[in-house]
Design a protein around this motif. Structure first.
Motif, PDB file in Angstrom:
ATOM      1  N   VAL A 266       0.853  -1.200   0.000  1.00 18.37           N
ATOM      2  CA  VAL A 266       0.000   0.000   0.000  1.00 18.37           C
ATOM      3  C   VAL A 266       0.889   1.250   0.000  1.00 18.37           C
ATOM      4  O   VAL A 266       0.645   2.198  -0.748  1.00 18.37           O
ATOM      5  CB  VAL A 266      -0.963  -0.011   1.215  1.00 18.37           C
ATOM      6  CG1 VAL A 266      -1.652   1.331   1.390  1.00 18.37           C
ATOM      7  CG2 VAL A 266      -2.011  -1.110   1.045  1.00 18.37           C
ATOM      8  N   GLN A 267       1.938   1.226   0.826  1.00 22.96           N
ATOM      9  CA  GLN A 267       2.883   2.349   0.891  1.00 22.96           C
ATOM     10  C   GLN A 267       3.478   2.636  -0.491  1.00 22.96           C
ATOM     11  O   GLN A 267       3.497   3.778  -0.945  1.00 22.96           O
ATOM     12  CB  GLN A 267       4.039   2.023   1.846  1.00 22.96           C
ATOM     13  CG  GLN A 267       3.777   2.278   3.298  1.00 22.96           C
ATOM     14  CD  GLN A 267       3.550   3.743   3.632  1.00 22.96           C
ATOM     15  OE1 GLN A 267       4.124   4.646   3.027  1.00 22.96           O
ATOM     16  NE2 GLN A 267       2.682   3.989   4.584  1.00 22.96           N
ATOM     17  N   LEU A 268       3.956   1.566  -1.139  1.00 19.92           N
ATOM     18  CA  LEU A 268       4.592   1.725  -2.445  1.00 19.92           C
ATOM     19  C   LEU A 268       3.610   2.244  -3.492  1.00 19.92           C
ATOM     20  O   LEU A 268       3.937   3.121  -4.283  1.00 19.92           O
ATOM     21  CB  LEU A 268       5.212   0.406  -2.912  1.00 19.92           C
ATOM     22  CG  LEU A 268       6.510   0.003  -2.204  1.00 19.92           C
ATOM     23  CD1 LEU A 268       6.921  -1.405  -2.606  1.00 19.92           C
ATOM     24  CD2 LEU A 268       7.652   0.964  -2.516  1.00 19.92           C
ATOM     25  N   GLN A 269       2.396   1.692  -3.489  1.00 20.36           N
ATOM     26  CA  GLN A 269       1.378   2.141  -4.452  1.00 20.36           C
ATOM     27  C   GLN A 269       1.104   3.634  -4.281  1.00 20.36           C
ATOM     28  O   GLN A 269       1.009   4.378  -5.250  1.00 20.36           O
ATOM     29  CB  GLN A 269       0.068   1.357  -4.242  1.00 20.36           C
ATOM     30  CG  GLN A 269       0.126  -0.056  -4.796  1.00 20.36           C
ATOM     31  CD  GLN A 269      -1.027  -0.920  -4.285  1.00 20.36           C
ATOM     32  OE1 GLN A 269      -1.679  -0.605  -3.284  1.00 20.36           O
ATOM     33  NE2 GLN A 269      -1.276  -2.029  -4.949  1.00 20.36           N
ATOM     34  N   GLN A 270       0.991   4.055  -3.003  1.00 20.96           N
ATOM     35  CA  GLN A 270       0.714   5.467  -2.728  1.00 20.96           C
ATOM     36  C   GLN A 270       1.886   6.352  -3.150  1.00 20.96           C
ATOM     37  O   GLN A 270       1.678   7.395  -3.767  1.00 20.96           O
ATOM     38  CB  GLN A 270       0.424   5.662  -1.236  1.00 20.96           C
ATOM     39  CG  GLN A 270      -0.900   5.052  -0.809  1.00 20.96           C
ATOM     40  CD  GLN A 270      -1.192   5.266   0.667  1.00 20.96           C
ATOM     41  OE1 GLN A 270      -0.793   6.240   1.260  1.00 20.96           O
ATOM     42  NE2 GLN A 270      -1.895   4.335   1.258  1.00 20.96           N
ATOM     43  N   LYS A 271       3.098   5.911  -2.831  1.00 21.75           N
ATOM     44  CA  LYS A 271       4.277   6.725  -3.151  1.00 21.75           C
ATOM     45  C   LYS A 271       4.483   6.859  -4.664  1.00 21.75           C
ATOM     46  O   LYS A 271       5.007   7.863  -5.138  1.00 21.75           O
ATOM     47  CB  LYS A 271       5.532   6.136  -2.490  1.00 21.75           C
ATOM     48  CG  LYS A 271       5.543   6.276  -0.963  1.00 21.75           C
ATOM     49  CD  LYS A 271       5.793   7.711  -0.518  1.00 21.75           C
ATOM     50  CE  LYS A 271       5.923   7.823   0.987  1.00 21.75           C
ATOM     51  NZ  LYS A 271       6.264   9.189   1.420  1.00 21.75           N
TER      52      LYS A 271
ATOM     53  N   PHE B 221       3.598  14.859  -7.991  1.00 23.22           N
ATOM     54  CA  PHE B 221       4.380  15.960  -7.419  1.00 23.22           C
ATOM     55  C   PHE B 221       5.866  16.016  -7.778  1.00 23.22           C
ATOM     56  O   PHE B 221       6.497  17.045  -7.577  1.00 23.22           O
ATOM     57  CB  PHE B 221       4.292  15.911  -5.892  1.00 23.22           C
ATOM     58  CG  PHE B 221       2.932  16.235  -5.356  1.00 23.22           C
ATOM     59  CD1 PHE B 221       2.422  17.517  -5.446  1.00 23.22           C
ATOM     60  CD2 PHE B 221       2.157  15.254  -4.739  1.00 23.22           C
ATOM     61  CE1 PHE B 221       1.169  17.829  -4.941  1.00 23.22           C
ATOM     62  CE2 PHE B 221       0.900  15.560  -4.233  1.00 23.22           C
ATOM     63  CZ  PHE B 221       0.406  16.850  -4.336  1.00 23.22           C
ATOM     64  N   SER B 222       6.447  14.912  -8.245  1.00 26.10           N
ATOM     65  CA  SER B 222       7.894  14.875  -8.456  1.00 26.10           C
ATOM     66  C   SER B 222       8.355  15.999  -9.386  1.00 26.10           C
ATOM     67  O   SER B 222       7.842  16.151 -10.496  1.00 26.10           O
ATOM     68  CB  SER B 222       8.300  13.522  -9.045  1.00 26.10           C
ATOM     69  OG  SER B 222       9.695  13.506  -9.233  1.00 26.10           O
ATOM     70  N   GLY B 223       9.304  16.791  -8.901  1.00 25.68           N
ATOM     71  CA  GLY B 223       9.846  17.897  -9.696  1.00 25.68           C
ATOM     72  C   GLY B 223       8.920  19.080  -9.815  1.00 25.68           C
ATOM     73  O   GLY B 223       9.222  20.050 -10.520  1.00 25.68           O
ATOM     74  N   LYS B 224       7.772  19.020  -9.136  1.00 25.08           N
ATOM     75  CA  LYS B 224       6.795  20.115  -9.275  1.00 25.08           C
ATOM     76  C   LYS B 224       6.569  20.900  -7.988  1.00 25.08           C
ATOM     77  O   LYS B 224       6.294  22.083  -8.034  1.00 25.08           O
ATOM     78  CB  LYS B 224       5.441  19.548  -9.734  1.00 25.08           C
ATOM     79  CG  LYS B 224       5.455  18.942 -11.120  1.00 25.08           C
ATOM     80  CD  LYS B 224       4.074  18.408 -11.457  1.00 25.08           C
ATOM     81  CE  LYS B 224       4.114  17.473 -12.653  1.00 25.08           C
ATOM     82  NZ  LYS B 224       2.878  16.677 -12.726  1.00 25.08           N
TER      83      LYS B 224
ATOM     84  N   TYR C  44       8.829  17.840  -1.853  1.00 25.07           N
ATOM     85  CA  TYR C  44       8.527  16.478  -2.320  1.00 25.07           C
ATOM     86  C   TYR C  44       9.641  15.506  -1.925  1.00 25.07           C
ATOM     87  O   TYR C  44       9.375  14.431  -1.394  1.00 25.07           O
ATOM     88  CB  TYR C  44       8.295  16.437  -3.834  1.00 25.07           C
ATOM     89  CG  TYR C  44       8.320  15.021  -4.369  1.00 25.07           C
ATOM     90  CD1 TYR C  44       7.270  14.143  -4.106  1.00 25.07           C
ATOM     91  CD2 TYR C  44       9.434  14.517  -5.049  1.00 25.07           C
ATOM     92  CE1 TYR C  44       7.309  12.816  -4.533  1.00 25.07           C
ATOM     93  CE2 TYR C  44       9.479  13.204  -5.478  1.00 25.07           C
ATOM     94  CZ  TYR C  44       8.424  12.365  -5.216  1.00 25.07           C
ATOM     95  OH  TYR C  44       8.473  11.054  -5.620  1.00 25.07           O
ATOM     96  N   LEU C  45      10.888  15.889  -2.176  1.00 24.39           N
ATOM     97  CA  LEU C  45      12.012  14.983  -1.892  1.00 24.39           C
ATOM     98  C   LEU C  45      12.087  14.628  -0.411  1.00 24.39           C
ATOM     99  O   LEU C  45      12.326  13.486  -0.046  1.00 24.39           O
ATOM    100  CB  LEU C  45      13.333  15.604  -2.362  1.00 24.39           C
ATOM    101  CG  LEU C  45      13.531  15.632  -3.889  1.00 24.39           C
ATOM    102  CD1 LEU C  45      14.797  16.382  -4.260  1.00 24.39           C
ATOM    103  CD2 LEU C  45      13.560  14.226  -4.471  1.00 24.39           C
TER     104      LEU C  45
ATOM    105  N   ASN D 225       3.195  25.194  -6.103  1.00 30.03           N
ATOM    106  CA  ASN D 225       4.508  24.554  -6.285  1.00 30.03           C
ATOM    107  C   ASN D 225       5.435  24.871  -5.104  1.00 30.03           C
ATOM    108  O   ASN D 225       6.561  24.419  -5.062  1.00 30.03           O
ATOM    109  CB  ASN D 225       5.153  25.038  -7.591  1.00 30.03           C
ATOM    110  CG  ASN D 225       5.457  26.528  -7.548  1.00 30.03           C
ATOM    111  OD1 ASN D 225       4.677  27.314  -7.019  1.00 30.03           O
ATOM    112  ND2 ASN D 225       6.577  26.936  -8.101  1.00 30.03           N
ATOM    113  N   LEU D 226       4.953  25.662  -4.137  1.00 30.87           N
ATOM    114  CA  LEU D 226       5.778  26.046  -2.986  1.00 30.87           C
ATOM    115  C   LEU D 226       5.563  25.075  -1.829  1.00 30.87           C
ATOM    116  O   LEU D 226       4.850  24.086  -1.958  1.00 30.87           O
ATOM    117  CB  LEU D 226       5.450  27.487  -2.577  1.00 30.87           C
ATOM    118  CG  LEU D 226       5.663  28.541  -3.682  1.00 30.87           C
ATOM    119  CD1 LEU D 226       5.224  29.914  -3.211  1.00 30.87           C
ATOM    120  CD2 LEU D 226       7.122  28.578  -4.137  1.00 30.87           C
ATOM    121  N   SER D 227       6.161  25.402  -0.675  1.00 23.41           N
ATOM    122  CA  SER D 227       6.142  24.438   0.432  1.00 23.41           C
ATOM    123  C   SER D 227       4.955  24.610   1.385  1.00 23.41           C
ATOM    124  O   SER D 227       4.964  24.089   2.491  1.00 23.41           O
ATOM    125  CB  SER D 227       7.450  24.544   1.223  1.00 23.41           C
ATOM    126  OG  SER D 227       7.609  25.869   1.696  1.00 23.41           O
TER     127      SER D 227
END
Length: 218
Positions: free
Chosen positions: A32-37, A44-47, A51-52, A134-136
């Motif tokens: 479930v964790q992997l599916q969600q990630k 969100f990656s790079g956006k 995120y990191l 795109n901010l925090s």
């Protein structure tokens, strides 16, 4: 030629078996964790900032348990399988007053809850969009259709923005409607009116109504 092809085929088969073995060895929880990630990464990656940093933080199944909810609320949404509950700050669409609320995600709908009252219900089938910046900041806007049932779009601030948005778009099965915006976004206030939210960078995080009547998120 033939040997190379055979070698490539064997490598593929071997890889497939390794992956299968790995997947079989995963606990249901880890799966479930992997599916969600994977969904979080796609959205969100790079956006979006932060995120990191979120990668190493496992998502919780829920932030509050079902029995943390008021019995009246439980009675109103009985029959619906509650999947996720988290405290949120909701901003009024007009004066932008901040109010403490709960976001309750069931199998079929999202509810904005105040103590013993349901303030807004959004059926996933009617959900039009989910916007974040795109901010925090932890702001998310849930866009709803223009109809008599809905008072307007929902402006929320969530502490665990990646987790909450991932749960919402997976439960609604609407990953494609999540937008990560830069600068500003429009939201519906109701009765055909629109408002604007502006995202900027500053020394300290704050959310306020500026002189022009816009909601400013720093």
């Amino acid at each position: 030629g033939f040997l190379t092809q055979t070698s490539e085929m064997l490598q593929k088969i071997c890889m497939r078996n390794l992956v299968r073995k790995y997947c079989r060895g995963l606990t249901a929880e880890r799966k479930v964790q992997l599916q969600q990630k994977v969904v979080t990464s796609a959205v969100f990656s790079g956006k979006k900032e932060g995120y990191l940093e979120s990668l190493g933080q496992p998502f919780l199944e829920t932030r509050l348990k079902e029995n943390d909810l008021n019995p009246k609320v439980l009675q109103l949404i009985r029959g619906e399988n509650i999947k996720y509950v988290t405290p949120v700050i909701k901003y009024d669409r007009n004066g932008f007053k901040a109010r403490e609320r709960l976001l309750v995600l069931t199998q079929s709908s999202a509810y904005v809850v105040e103590m013993a009252k349901i303030k807004q219900k959004i059926e996933y089938s009617t959900l039009k969009g989910i916007s974040t910046s795109n901010l925090s900041d932890g702001i998310v806007v849930i866009h709803v259709p223009e109809d008599n049932k809905q008072k307007g779009d929902v402006i929320l601030q969530c502490e665990h923005i990646f987790e909450t948005v991932t749960k919402l778009c997976m439960l609604a099965n609407k990953q494609s409607v999540v937008k990560v915006v830069k600068g500003s976004l429009r939201f519906r206030v109701g009765s055909g009116k629109e408002g604007t939210m502006v995202f900027t960078v500053g020394p300290e995080p704050q959310v306020f109504k500026d002189k022009t009547g816009q909601l400013t998120v720093v």
